[in-house]
Design an enzyme around this catalytic site. Sequence first.
Site, PDB file in Angstrom:
ATOM      1  N   ASP A  11       0.900  -1.112  -0.034  1.00  0.00           N
ATOM      2  CA  ASP A  11       0.082   0.001   0.287  1.00  0.00           C
ATOM      3  C   ASP A  11       0.814   1.162  -0.089  1.00  0.00           C
ATOM      4  O   ASP A  11       0.585   2.181  -0.705  1.00  0.00           O
ATOM      5  CB  ASP A  11      -1.026   0.140   1.174  1.00  0.00           C
ATOM      6  N   ASP A  14       7.877   3.366   3.078  1.00  0.00           N
ATOM      7  CA  ASP A  14       8.330   4.456   3.770  1.00  0.00           C
ATOM      8  C   ASP A  14       9.719   4.180   3.764  1.00  0.00           C
ATOM      9  O   ASP A  14      10.642   4.451   2.846  1.00  0.00           O
ATOM     10  CB  ASP A  14       7.733   4.488   5.276  1.00  0.00           C
ATOM     11  N   LYS A  42       6.811   7.214  -0.293  1.00  0.00           N
ATOM     12  CA  LYS A  42       7.086   8.489   0.023  1.00  0.00           C
ATOM     13  C   LYS A  42       8.442   8.350  -0.451  1.00  0.00           C
ATOM     14  O   LYS A  42       9.626   7.852   0.044  1.00  0.00           O
ATOM     15  CB  LYS A  42       6.983   8.300   1.720  1.00  0.00           C
ATOM     16  N   PHE A  63       2.439  12.058   6.759  1.00  0.00           N
ATOM     17  CA  PHE A  63       1.522  10.891   7.324  1.00  0.00           C
ATOM     18  C   PHE A  63       0.129  11.047   6.510  1.00  0.00           C
ATOM     19  O   PHE A  63      -0.438  11.833   6.570  1.00  0.00           O
ATOM     20  CB  PHE A  63       1.181  10.932   8.788  1.00  0.00           C
ATOM     21  N   VAL A  64      -0.222   9.671   5.775  1.00  0.00           N
ATOM     22  CA  VAL A  64      -1.541   9.952   5.093  1.00  0.00           C
ATOM     23  C   VAL A  64      -2.488   8.870   5.498  1.00  0.00           C
ATOM     24  O   VAL A  64      -1.889   7.792   6.054  1.00  0.00           O
ATOM     25  CB  VAL A  64      -0.972   9.613   3.594  1.00  0.00           C
ATOM     26  N   ASP A  70      -4.748   3.944   8.071  1.00  0.00           N
ATOM     27  CA  ASP A  70      -5.446   4.465   9.183  1.00  0.00           C
ATOM     28  C   ASP A  70      -4.632   5.102  10.115  1.00  0.00           C
ATOM     29  O   ASP A  70      -3.352   4.903  10.169  1.00  0.00           O
ATOM     30  CB  ASP A  70      -6.262   3.397   9.657  1.00  0.00           C
TER      31      ASP A  70
END
Length: 89
Positions: A11, A14, A42, A63-64, A70
Site C-alpha cells: 500500500d 516508507d 514516500k 502521514f497519510v 489508518d
Amino acid sequence: MKTHHILIVEDIIDSGLTLDYLRRNLEVRDPASLEIATLLLKTGLQKVPIDVRYTGFEIPPEFVIGYGLDLVGRYRNLPYVAVMEEDDA
C-alpha cells in the site's frame, strides 16, 4: 526449475526496511521473477535502495490516511488519500 513469478503489492513504502527483508527472503528461493508494486511511495525516506517496478504515486514524507490507510483504526474507509494534519489527530 524457476516457475514462480512473484509480485509483492504494497500500500505504501516508507523506509523500505521490511520490504527489503521480504524481498531478500524471497530471492533466496530463486523465483523466476520478483517485482514490487506500490500505491504510494514516500520520497526521501528509504533507508535501503528499493527497486519498485510499479508506483501509483510518489508522495512527500507526510502521514497519510484513507483508502485503507489508518490512524489507530480511524479514517481507513475514506474514499481518498489525504494528509493527516497534526491538529486532526
